[in-house]
Scaffold this active site. Structure first.
Site, mmCIF file in Angstrom:
data_model
loop_
_atom_site.group_PDB
_atom_site.id
_atom_site.type_symbol
_atom_site.label_atom_id
_atom_site.label_comp_id
_atom_site.label_asym_id
_atom_site.label_seq_id
_atom_site.Cartn_x
_atom_site.Cartn_y
_atom_site.Cartn_z
ATOM 1 C CE LYS A 95 -1.817 -1.811 3.740
ATOM 2 N NZ LYS A 95 -1.734 -3.234 3.513
ATOM 3 N N GLY B 277 -1.277 -15.201 15.474
ATOM 4 C CA GLY B 277 -0.580 -14.686 14.289
ATOM 5 C C GLY B 277 -1.415 -13.696 13.495
ATOM 6 C CG ASP C 97 -2.882 -2.251 7.304
ATOM 7 O OD1 ASP C 97 -1.958 -2.053 6.485
ATOM 8 O OD2 ASP C 97 -3.748 -3.137 7.170
ATOM 9 C CE LYS D 46 -5.700 -3.144 4.412
ATOM 10 N NZ LYS D 46 -6.108 -4.253 5.278
HETATM 11 N N1 LIG Z 1 0.115 -11.146 3.862
HETATM 12 C C1 LIG Z 1 -1.098 -10.794 3.438
HETATM 13 O O1 LIG Z 1 -2.113 -11.476 3.663
HETATM 14 C C2 LIG Z 1 -1.238 -9.525 2.642
HETATM 15 C C3 LIG Z 1 -2.490 -9.181 2.128
HETATM 16 C C4 LIG Z 1 -2.613 -8.022 1.335
HETATM 17 C C5 LIG Z 1 -1.488 -7.216 1.133
HETATM 18 N N2 LIG Z 1 -0.297 -7.563 1.694
HETATM 19 C C6 LIG Z 1 0.862 -6.680 1.473
HETATM 20 O O2 LIG Z 1 1.774 -7.367 0.634
HETATM 21 C C7 LIG Z 1 3.120 -6.991 0.972
HETATM 22 C C8 LIG Z 1 3.930 -8.250 1.273
HETATM 23 O O3 LIG Z 1 3.343 -8.902 2.380
HETATM 24 P P1 LIG Z 1 4.080 -10.177 3.035
HETATM 25 O O4 LIG Z 1 3.113 -10.724 4.001
HETATM 26 O O5 LIG Z 1 4.646 -11.027 1.956
HETATM 27 O O6 LIG Z 1 5.288 -9.433 3.803
HETATM 28 P P2 LIG Z 1 6.724 -10.050 4.163
HETATM 29 O O7 LIG Z 1 6.623 -11.506 4.401
HETATM 30 O O8 LIG Z 1 7.314 -9.152 5.192
HETATM 31 O O9 LIG Z 1 7.544 -9.887 2.800
HETATM 32 C C9 LIG Z 1 8.053 -8.671 2.322
HETATM 33 C C10 LIG Z 1 9.395 -9.000 1.668
HETATM 34 O O10 LIG Z 1 9.886 -7.838 0.993
HETATM 35 C C11 LIG Z 1 11.262 -7.690 1.335
HETATM 36 N N3 LIG Z 1 11.650 -6.277 1.160
HETATM 37 C C12 LIG Z 1 11.510 -5.285 2.054
HETATM 38 N N4 LIG Z 1 11.949 -4.133 1.499
HETATM 39 C C13 LIG Z 1 12.348 -4.422 0.254
HETATM 40 C C14 LIG Z 1 12.864 -3.645 -0.821
HETATM 41 N N5 LIG Z 1 13.075 -2.344 -0.700
HETATM 42 N N6 LIG Z 1 13.153 -4.257 -1.996
HETATM 43 C C15 LIG Z 1 12.935 -5.581 -2.130
HETATM 44 N N7 LIG Z 1 12.445 -6.384 -1.128
HETATM 45 C C16 LIG Z 1 12.151 -5.793 0.029
HETATM 46 C C17 LIG Z 1 11.338 -8.172 2.753
HETATM 47 O O11 LIG Z 1 12.668 -8.454 3.096
HETATM 48 P P3 LIG Z 1 13.106 -8.303 4.665
HETATM 49 O O12 LIG Z 1 12.305 -9.346 5.390
HETATM 50 O O13 LIG Z 1 14.550 -8.561 4.634
HETATM 51 O O14 LIG Z 1 12.750 -6.896 5.069
HETATM 52 C C18 LIG Z 1 10.465 -9.410 2.684
HETATM 53 O O15 LIG Z 1 11.163 -10.511 2.150
HETATM 54 C C19 LIG Z 1 3.007 -6.037 2.174
HETATM 55 O O16 LIG Z 1 3.065 -4.715 1.709
HETATM 56 C C20 LIG Z 1 1.629 -6.354 2.744
HETATM 57 O O17 LIG Z 1 1.048 -5.237 3.417
HETATM 58 C C21 LIG Z 1 -0.146 -8.699 2.413
#
Ligand SMILES: NC(=O)c1ccc[n+]([C@@H]2O[C@H](COP(=O)([O-])OP(=O)(O)OC[C@H]3O[C@@H](n4cnc5c(N)ncnc54)[C@H](OP(=O)(O)O)[C@@H]3O)[C@@H](O)[C@H]2O)c1
Length: 372
Positions: A136, A216, A230, A234
């Protein structure tokens, strides 16, 4: 297979959603090709501290190897050909290099949780690339950048509100067809949905927060959910899509914890939440006495956004929502007394990855049509 059209993908973020996306792309090649005539091919995988990229495309074996890396391997250094990276400046250089090497019509995918990437995505659109975000933050930074990204016609971001539920696409259709959106309201946070249901069941606030964390449902620091930021992000995205000139400070935001608890450590904060038990028990009881229930609601109407606890009828759509599901209710001029309701799981790695893949395919088809 020879008349398949390749869609180059440059993926930023190999965390929870990023890995699910990689896996789904690998597993669904045949069905995607048969149904769409498109072949999604990665040309870059970029993490926080390192990347792999190749202007001829990355082999599937390398994507499989990326999936086998331990979580949190932010340099991707276990992969053959991985390059270290110092900061965002190198991301721009990487996109420019791939473009110079002939990679055209790529789709850049942001499944990070990073701040500060919005100018990079704007630059990508200037290279003729599409941008798909589940993150976002690029859309909640400056209003000017939001508008420039939208105006590019190369942006998709379904998963920024309600994960893969069709919230953004519904709003886009309403706006594109000239309907007038009178209001949008809903519960955009599974975590706060769980919490308000628990309060309704008589659970003390502190126990509900602790239980949500144990399950979690919260971020590692539950204040990120309880502060409502958050949900406000949105709401800001929806308000900006409506054409309202909003910035984050314009949102009336109710945090579920007082400012004095902001500086505590996570453990201290969890301890301190018991100080709020009496207040929230009273609020839940007051609502019940009126035949109502508490929900954490985002409401958009007449150019204004409000995000906070609200008493709603138990019989209403929001009042009957249980657990972590999200709901978004649109009222429009054409729908009149009826309303459009989108409801279901607003989080989850697999569904979010599916939503991101849907955006990639949708944008790829539109780019072929609009920018052949
Ligand atoms: N999980 C859900 O159900 C969900 C639903 C809707 C939207 N989202 C959104 O989708 C995104 C990803 O969610 P997630 O659950 O996959 O989060 P996550 O597990 O924390 O994954 C994010 C990944 O991006 C990496 N990263 C951080 N900064 C970066 C950069 N500048 N360049 C490249 N990689 C980078 C992080 O590395 P490090 O760990 O080393 O920082 C991590 O591996 C978030 O913005 C979240 O709000 C998630």
């Amino acid at each position: 297979m020879s008349d398949l059209r390749d869609v180059p993908i440059i993926q930023f973020g190999v965390g929870g959603v990023g890995r699910a996306l990689l896996r789904q792309i690998l597993e669904t090649r045949a069905v995607v090709a048969r149904r769409t005539g498109l072949r999604l091919r990665h040309f870059g995988l970029v993490e926080w501290k390192g990347y792999v990229a190749d202007s001829n495309g990355l082999p599937d074996e390398l994507l499989q190897a990326a999936l086998a890396l331990p979580r949190g391997e932010s340099s991707l250094s276990g992969l053959p050909g991985a390059q270290p990276k110092a900061g965002h400046g190198e991301d721009r250089t990487l996109l420019d290099r791939l473009h110079q090497q002939g990679v055209r019509g790529a789709i850049v995918v942001d499944v990070t949780a990073a701040h500060g990437l919005e100018q990079l995505w704007l630059h990508a659109t200037g290279l003729g690339y599409g941008v798909v975000l589940s993150n976002k933050r690029p859309l909640t930074a400056s209003l000017e950048t939001f508008r420039a990204l939208e105006a590019s016609g190369r942006l998709r971001h379904e998963c920024t509100v309600g994960a893969a539920l069709p919230v953004i696409s519904t709003l886009r259709t309403l706006l594109d067809t000239g309907d007038e959106v009178l209001s949008i309201e809903g519960c955009f946070s599974g975590t706060l949905g769980y919490l308000t249901s628990a309060l309704d069941d008589g659970m003390p606030f502190s126990s509900a927060v602790a239980e949500a964390k144990r399950l979690g449902y919260t971020e590692p620091d539950p204040r990120e959910d309880l502060g409502g930021v958050d949900v406000a992000r949105k709401a800001l995205i929806l308000g900006r899509m409506l054409g309202w000139p909003l910035n984050f400070e314009d949102i009336a935001l109710e945090s579920l914890y007082p400012a004095r608890m902001a500086a505590l450590t996570v453990d201290e904060f969890l301890q301190a939440t018991s100080e709020l038990d009496a207040e929230y028990a009273q609020r839940a009881q007051d609502a019940q006495n009126r035949g109502l229930t508490l929900r954490y609601v985002a409401g958009l109407q007449d150019g204004h956004c409000r995000v906070g606890l609200r008493e709603v009828s138990r019989q209403s759509l929001m009042g009957s929502l249980r657990g972590t599901d999200n709901i978004v209710v649109f009222r429009t001029r054409r729908y009149g007394d009826n309303q459009i309701v989108v409801a279901g799981p607003g989080a989850g790695l697999e569904v979010t990855a599916e939503g991101v893949m849907g955006d990639i395919l949708d944008l790829a088809r539109e780019m072929v049509y609009n920018f052949p």
